[in-house]
Design an enzyme around this catalytic site. Structure first.
Site, PDB file in Angstrom:
ATOM      1  CB  CYS A 103      40.806  -9.947  33.663  1.00  0.00           C
ATOM      2  SG  CYS A 103      42.293 -10.709  32.574  1.00  0.00           S
ATOM      3  CB  CYS A 118      39.535 -17.083  30.034  1.00  0.00           C
ATOM      4  SG  CYS A 118      39.658 -15.802  28.561  1.00  0.00           S
ATOM      5  CE1 TYR A 157      45.977  -5.886  29.482  1.00  0.00           C
ATOM      6  CE2 TYR A 157      45.307  -6.365  31.694  1.00  0.00           C
ATOM      7  CZ  TYR A 157      45.551  -5.420  30.684  1.00  0.00           C
ATOM      8  OH  TYR A 157      45.263  -4.167  30.962  1.00  0.00           O
ATOM      9  N   GLY A 158      47.182 -12.487  28.465  1.00  0.00           N
ATOM     10  CA  GLY A 158      47.383 -13.982  28.820  1.00  0.00           C
ATOM     11  C   GLY A 158      48.724 -14.211  28.378  1.00  0.00           C
ATOM     12  CB  THR A 189      44.839 -13.027  32.340  1.00  0.00           C
ATOM     13  OG1 THR A 189      44.517 -13.932  31.444  1.00  0.00           O
ATOM     14  CG2 THR A 189      46.559 -12.725  32.477  1.00  0.00           C
ATOM     15  CG  ASP A 241      38.720  -8.675  30.208  1.00  0.00           C
ATOM     16  OD1 ASP A 241      39.913  -9.328  30.804  1.00  0.00           O
ATOM     17  OD2 ASP A 241      38.242  -9.060  29.123  1.00  0.00           O
ATOM     18  CB  SER A 242      43.178  -8.038  28.864  1.00  0.00           C
ATOM     19  OG  SER A 242      42.023  -9.175  28.629  1.00  0.00           O
ATOM     20  CG  HIS A 296      37.988 -13.069  25.886  1.00  0.00           C
ATOM     21  ND1 HIS A 296      38.520 -12.515  26.956  1.00  0.00           N
ATOM     22  CD2 HIS A 296      38.004 -12.287  24.638  1.00  0.00           C
ATOM     23  CE1 HIS A 296      38.941 -11.283  26.198  1.00  0.00           C
ATOM     24  NE2 HIS A 296      38.730 -11.275  24.990  1.00  0.00           N
ATOM     25  CD  GLU A 348      39.280  -9.533  22.064  1.00  0.00           C
ATOM     26  OE1 GLU A 348      39.365  -8.556  21.375  1.00  0.00           O
ATOM     27  OE2 GLU A 348      38.911  -9.459  23.382  1.00  0.00           O
TER      28      GLU A 348
HETATM   29  N1  DGL Z   1      39.529 -12.106  29.577  1.00  0.00           N
HETATM   30  C1  DGL Z   1      40.959 -12.222  29.736  1.00  0.00           C
HETATM   31  C2  DGL Z   1      40.818 -13.484  30.916  1.00  0.00           C
HETATM   32  O1  DGL Z   1      39.912 -13.822  31.516  1.00  0.00           O
HETATM   33  C3  DGL Z   1      41.587 -13.223  28.569  1.00  0.00           C
HETATM   34  C4  DGL Z   1      42.279 -12.530  27.480  1.00  0.00           C
HETATM   35  C5  DGL Z   1      43.529 -11.774  27.596  1.00  0.00           C
HETATM   36  O2  DGL Z   1      44.559 -12.709  27.188  1.00  0.00           O
HETATM   37  O3  DGL Z   1      43.740 -10.794  27.817  1.00  0.00           O
HETATM   38  O4  DGL Z   1      42.032 -14.072  30.978  1.00  0.00           O
END
Ligand code: DGL
Length: 267
Positions: free
Chosen positions: A73, A185, A42-43, A75, A10-11, A187, A151
């Site tokens: 992830c 996502c 990353y998003g 994204t 994941d990011s 998170h 986060e």
């Molecule tokens: N965990 C990432 C996702 O599922 C989101 C966090 C990010 O923006 O990197 O998209």
């Protein structure tokens, strides 16, 4: 090969929600996790950058000899859609399994999708849902602040800041009378209680980590890649930023603290 680990990336730390579910579904499997904590989020990045990061993440996991790769992830799964064609091992992102679960769950045919801006702009979940049933209605909303809240450990359901952001983002979906919401996502399950409190218990929340873990288990079973040894599996974690930050925050995602088997790596 079946004794090799499952690779998950994941990011950042959101993908640990998928690890938590995978350990429940496949307790005997070894797992190698990579969280790109030095480059999260990353998003909000361009497609070109997300694709490059995703290729580097997958290459790192392959160097650990993994038998399958899971992009935990939303994204990466939404944007780096060609990644699966370049890998020598089975691969899944979160979009397909999660979209299928939402199609199965909806009763009134109205599904909401929340994710990062890159995920929502790609319309990945919407396309996957409509490909399965074109009569369904899908409403999307990007919720970039949710990643920052999680986060930074703003996760309590009674926290007014969390409540305010949840209401601000989800009011539109509530007004559309969705009965199913994809947490697109990895998170987002961390603030699922606040989301449920706002939308009401009649709205089914679909956790992309859980659905992807179930799907990955099925892929491994079908390809005869499940570990034969019945001893408990081991998880090893790699992060691109500090190990101390990971140890401080991982408990929120995994439901238990992690003090060993955490390493720093640079890609
Ligand atoms: N965990 C990432 C996702 O599922 C989101 C966090 C990010 O923006 O990197 O998209």
């Amino acid at each position: 090969m079946s004794d090799s680990a499952i690779g998950i990336f994941d990011s950042g730390l959101g993908g640990l929600t998928a690890v938590k579910e995978l350990v429940k579904v496949l307790p005997n499997e070894n797992i190698v996790y990579f969280g790109d904590t030095a480059r999260v989020p990353y998003g909000s990045r361009s497609k070109r950058t997300i694709v490059r990061y995703a290729e580097q993440d997958a290459t790192f996991l392959l160097s650990k000899g993994v038998k399958m790769i899971i992009a935990a992830c939303g994204t990466v799964s939404s944007v780096a859609t060609d990644l699966k064609n370049t890998l020598p091992v089975p691969f899944t992102g979160v979009v397909e399994p999660t979209a299928q679960a939402a199609v199965n769950a909806t009763r009134n045919g109205t599904i909401g999708v929340i994710g990062t801006s890159a995920t929502v702009n790609s319309c990945s979940y919407q396309k996957a849902i409509l490909a399965k049933n074109k009569h369904l209605k899908v409403f999307q909303q990007d919720c970039p602040l949710f990643v920052s809240l999680v986060e930074n450990s703003f996760i309590a359901e009674e926290d007014p800041i969390v409540q305010l952001v949840v209401e601000r983002y989800l009011r539109v979906l509530k007004d559309q009378r969705i009965d199913t919401l994809i947490l697109g996502c990895t998170h987002f399950p961390i603030i699922a209680k606040a989301i449920r409190n706002y939308l009401g218990s009649e709205v089914t929340l679909i956790d992309s980590g859980r659905e992807t873990a179930l799907y990955a288990a099925e892929v491994l079973r079908q390809q005869n890649l499940l570990r034969k040894d019945s001893s408990p599996g081991r998880c090893i974690y790699y992060v691109s930023d500090t190990v101390d930050d990971f140890k401080r925050t991982a408990q929120i995602f995994l439901g238990q603290s992690v003090m060993k088997d955490v390493y720093h790596t640079t890609l």
